[in-house]
Design an enzyme around this catalytic site. Structure first.
Site, PDB file in Angstrom:
ATOM      1  N   ASP A  33     -21.915  -3.340  14.597  1.00 32.46           N
ATOM      2  CA  ASP A  33     -22.226  -2.793  13.275  1.00 32.46           C
ATOM      3  C   ASP A  33     -20.978  -2.065  12.777  1.00 32.46           C
ATOM      4  O   ASP A  33     -20.510  -1.132  13.430  1.00 32.46           O
ATOM      5  CB  ASP A  33     -23.413  -1.833  13.409  1.00 32.46           C
ATOM      6  CG  ASP A  33     -24.003  -1.482  12.059  1.00 32.46           C
ATOM      7  OD1 ASP A  33     -23.539  -2.037  11.043  1.00 32.46           O
ATOM      8  OD2 ASP A  33     -24.919  -0.642  12.030  1.00 32.46           O
ATOM      9  N   ASP A  36     -21.642  -6.965   7.467  1.00 37.54           N
ATOM     10  CA  ASP A  36     -21.065  -5.980   8.386  1.00 37.54           C
ATOM     11  C   ASP A  36     -21.831  -5.840   9.694  1.00 37.54           C
ATOM     12  O   ASP A  36     -21.665  -4.859  10.405  1.00 37.54           O
ATOM     13  CB  ASP A  36     -20.977  -4.624   7.685  1.00 37.54           C
ATOM     14  CG  ASP A  36     -22.342  -4.064   7.327  1.00 37.54           C
ATOM     15  OD1 ASP A  36     -23.290  -4.860   7.231  1.00 37.54           O
ATOM     16  OD2 ASP A  36     -22.459  -2.849   7.162  1.00 37.54           O
ATOM     17  N   GLU A  37     -22.657  -6.815  10.025  1.00 32.73           N
ATOM     18  CA  GLU A  37     -23.519  -6.652  11.182  1.00 32.73           C
ATOM     19  C   GLU A  37     -23.770  -8.006  11.827  1.00 32.73           C
ATOM     20  O   GLU A  37     -23.940  -8.998  11.123  1.00 32.73           O
ATOM     21  CB  GLU A  37     -24.873  -6.152  10.661  1.00 32.73           C
ATOM     22  CG  GLU A  37     -25.438  -4.954  11.342  1.00 32.73           C
ATOM     23  CD  GLU A  37     -26.836  -4.702  10.824  1.00 32.73           C
ATOM     24  OE1 GLU A  37     -27.749  -4.766  11.631  1.00 32.73           O
ATOM     25  OE2 GLU A  37     -26.993  -4.478   9.603  1.00 32.73           O
TER      26      GLU A  37
END
Lengths: 366, 358
Positions: free
Chosen positions: B10, B105-106
């Site tokens: 993350d 973003d993960e």
């Protein structure tokens, strides 16, 4: 009511009328043909409430009256009687007796009063057109019409009259056909109407004789076409035809000239190994060379190369092969001219000598 | 059975971190990526400096401004975020083919079969973090465990720049003490409902029978039952395709009039359809989201037999969806439209349509 008629006079109009009548009817009387004898005229009427066909036949021996009889049974009797047979038709009580030579038939009837009236609005617009011209226009467009599309206005044919110009357009969204021609006289009006699919199909069956002059009358909700002794009427599709003008307002690659027959044959072969459902075929076009290729989920592959006339940037585009085949098959010239939009968003297919018709095929994203 | 090795990566304050990387003048300052304060927009991401003021994502920009008037508000630059995200995914692919991006973003990575770093998932996670920092200048947090659920919780344990392992023998114990609000898949509403039922921790949750959970939470009940036992069999799916496409908008001023709401929904639907078209997809389910002026949010949806397009009468479908809502009576702050139930068959072969031009 009674009359005597020659089989040949009756058969063709009856066949045309039965074609209009739907096989499955909710109203029993609609599966019947309305038979009216008035003065020395026999009038046969068939309808499915959306379209109606009326045929008039001259009689020498008659007694006026009107009745409805089961259309298909009546047709089959007439059809299977010998050529040139003289047929006597007679209403007795509530039965219609059909006799010819030693054949006798008794048909059940429904009263003519029960036959629904085909409602029409005032037909304000009219123009004349040659049957051969209309037949050609229909031939070049009908194959692009949608069938049972939820966009119901595509299940029909756009008829656009602009003074002395006539434009006919059919499209199922994936391809489009345009036919543009002059009609002899200036009509002085501009009008766009959509003929329903079934009406178009039935109408094209009625245009046997190329030289017949058609009288076409229409309003915003109805059309009526007089074809010699036949009167064809249809309710129009109540909608606007979608705008497709944007497809013309874009930059294009240079024209590609291809031998029509060679393209047809190659396409047919390559599509053997295309995905059965989507029929996608890739066109790789470079200078003077067209490579067609296909593959399917079973990992079969096909390629064909064709020498073409093309000068310009190489490009790749894919189509449903059936759409290209349909368009190419409808060209009458030896060469097919393909013009592809610069962003590969559409392809025009036409003849090298500008014709009255052209086709647009939308590509497929593979 | 050998345990799987799952890493959840993350990125820390991703959008804000990209902005701070690209604009040195923003570094060490409270920055907020999202809507401007006077636009009723929301915070997409904020820097850790801004978080100190109590600002968090999804908060209204107005409120963020009141909490921290000196914060710098920045319009998102999705192109830059996508570029960074691409680099990061490339790094993932060097370690495993089995990674599942959840957003820009993960991502989850399954490194069960990766033999580098002596097979230590923790060391792999460390190497990935290092590589991300080197190649993008951005900081990531990593959670390592034996299933997705725990890996995700782990990545959140030690943020920012975190590296946290929940080992197989710790899993159940770990979940016991966790507040239910921390569970992935338990949002604010569910948390409230659980609290009302006296369920506050993983341990409380584990005491409930499966039938009780299903009665109270429907389909999610089974999931809650499993995760309270630290069981999560969901595979890391690298073929994951987005399941829905949506757009929403918060209005400058609340709207109330029925006709205006229909008009706005139509516009959103058009945008969603465009997005869908760009992805080459067809959808059959239409969902609308309405947030009233008191922030209470509802959704209504309908699945059609055919794919949704401009060709069909979307107005009447929208009208129908609005029937069971308070639209017309209550003020509406936000409207959203989502399309789902994709027709995968058409995914790879999409026939272009002449009348789909926008």
């Amino acid at each position: 009511m009674n009359f005597i008629i020659n089989r040949e006079q009756l058969l063709i109009p009856l066949q045309q009328i039965v074609s209009v009548i739907e096989k499955r009817q909710t109203m029993l009387v609609l599966s019947n043909v309305l038979v009216t004898v008035n003065d020395n005229e026999l009038v046969l009427t068939g309808t499915d409430l959306e379209i109606q066909l009326v045929a008039k036949i001259y009689l020498q021996s008659y007694e006026s009256g009107e009745i409805t009889v089961p259309a298909r049974k009546f047709l089959d009797i007439v059809r299977l009687l010998p050529n040139e047979a003289e047929i006597k038709i007679e209403l007795k009580d509530d039965k219609v007796k059909v006799t010819s030579g030693r054949s006798r038939f008794s048909l059940s009837t429904l009263a003519a009063d029960n036959y629904p009236e085909f409602s029409e609005s005032e037909l304000d617009n009219q123009f004349l057109m040659n049957a051969g011209q209309l037949k050609k226009a229909l031939n070049k467009t009908v194959f692009c019409m949608a069938n049972q599309d939820i966009r119901y206005y595509l299940n029909g044919l756009l008829l656009h009259v602009s003074n002395s110009k006539l434009k006919m357009v059919a499209s199922d969204g994936h391809r489009l056909s345009i036919y543009e021609d002059n009609i002899g006289t200036a009509t002085g009006y501009e009008s766009r109407i959509i003929l329903p699919r079934k009406g178009v199909v039935e109408l094209s069956r009625l245009l046997e004789d190329d030289d017949t002059e058609l009288n076409i009358q229409f309003s915003s909700s109805n059309i009526r076409i007089y074809i010699k002794e036949l009167t064809f009427s249809a309710k129009l599709v109540d909608s606007k035809y979608p705008d497709f003008s944007k497809v013309f307002d874009q930059p294009f690659f240079n024209q590609i000239h291809i031998q029509r027959q060679l393209l047809k044959d190659a396409l047919t072969r390559v599509s053997i190994l295309a995905n059965e459902k989507f029929k996608g075929i890739t066109f790789d076009i470079s200078e003077d060379l067209l490579r067609l290729s296909s593959h399917n989920p079973e990992h079969d592959e096909a390629t064909e190369e064709l020498i073409i006339e093309y000068q310009g940037e190489p490009l790749t585009i894919a189509f449903n092969s059936q759409y290209v085949l349909d368009a190419v098959s409808n060209l009458d010239s030896e060469l097919a001219v393909l013009t592809i939009a610069s962003n590969a968003s559409s392809c025009f297919i036409e003849e090298p000598e500008q014709q009255l018709y052209k086709f647009i095929v939308m590509p497929m994203r593979l | 059975m050998a345990h799987r090795k799952i890493i959840h990566i993350d990125m820390d304050a991703f959008f804000a971190a990209v902005e701070q990387r690209d604009h040195p003048e923003y570094r060490n300052k409270p920055i907020i990526v999202g809507g401007k304060p006077d636009t009723r927009g929301v915070v997409a991401t904020c820097s850790y400096e801004a978080r100190k003021f109590g600002i968090h994502s999804a908060m209204s920009s107005d409120r963020a401004y009141r909490l921290c008037p000196q914060a710098i508000f920045i319009k998102p630059r999705f192109e830059a975020y996508k570029e960074a995200s691409c680099l990061i995914r490339q790094i993932f692919s060097e370690y495993t083919e089995l990674f599942e991006p959840l957003s820009l973003d993960e991502a989850y990575l399954d490194v069960s079969h990766n033999l580098s770093c002596r097979g230590s998932a923790t060391l792999i996670a460390k190497a990935i973090k290092q590589s991300i920092l080197q190649k993008t200048g951005l900081v990531a947090s990593a959670g390592i465990s034996y299933n997705k659920f725990l890996a995700k919780i782990a990545s959140d344990m030690d943020k920012p720049n975190g590296l946290y392992l929940i080992a197989p023998e710790q899993g159940e114990q770990f979940v016991k003490t966790l507040a239910v609000g921390k569970f992935h898949g338990i949002g604010k509403a569910t948390e409230k409902k659980m609290h009302a039922l006296g369920i506050k921790t993983g341990w409380d949750l584990k005491q409930q029978s499966l039938s009780f959970l299903i009665q109270n939470f429907g389909k999610a009940g089974q999931y809650f039952y499993n995760i309270s036992r630290a069981i999560d069999h969901r595979a890391v799916n690298n073929h994951r395709k987005s399941k829905s496409v949506g757009v929403e908008t918060t209005f400058q001023a609340d709207i109330k009039e029925h006709a205006e709401i229909i008009r706005q929904l139509q516009q959103l639907l058009e945008k969603a359809l465009k997005k869908l078209q760009d992805k080459g997809l067809n959808a059959k389910t239409l969902t609308i989201k309405i947030k009233y002026d008191d922030f209470v949010q509802i959704t209504r949806s309908r699945t059609l037999a055919i794919s949704i397009s401009k060709a069909i009468d979307t107005t009447s479908i929208l009208e129908n969806l609005l029937k069971n809502t308070a639209v017309g009576q209550r003020k509406v702050r936000l409207l959203g439209v989502a399309l789902s139930s994709f027709d995968n068959q058409l995914l790879n072969y999409r026939q272009m349509d002449l009348f789909d031009y926008t």
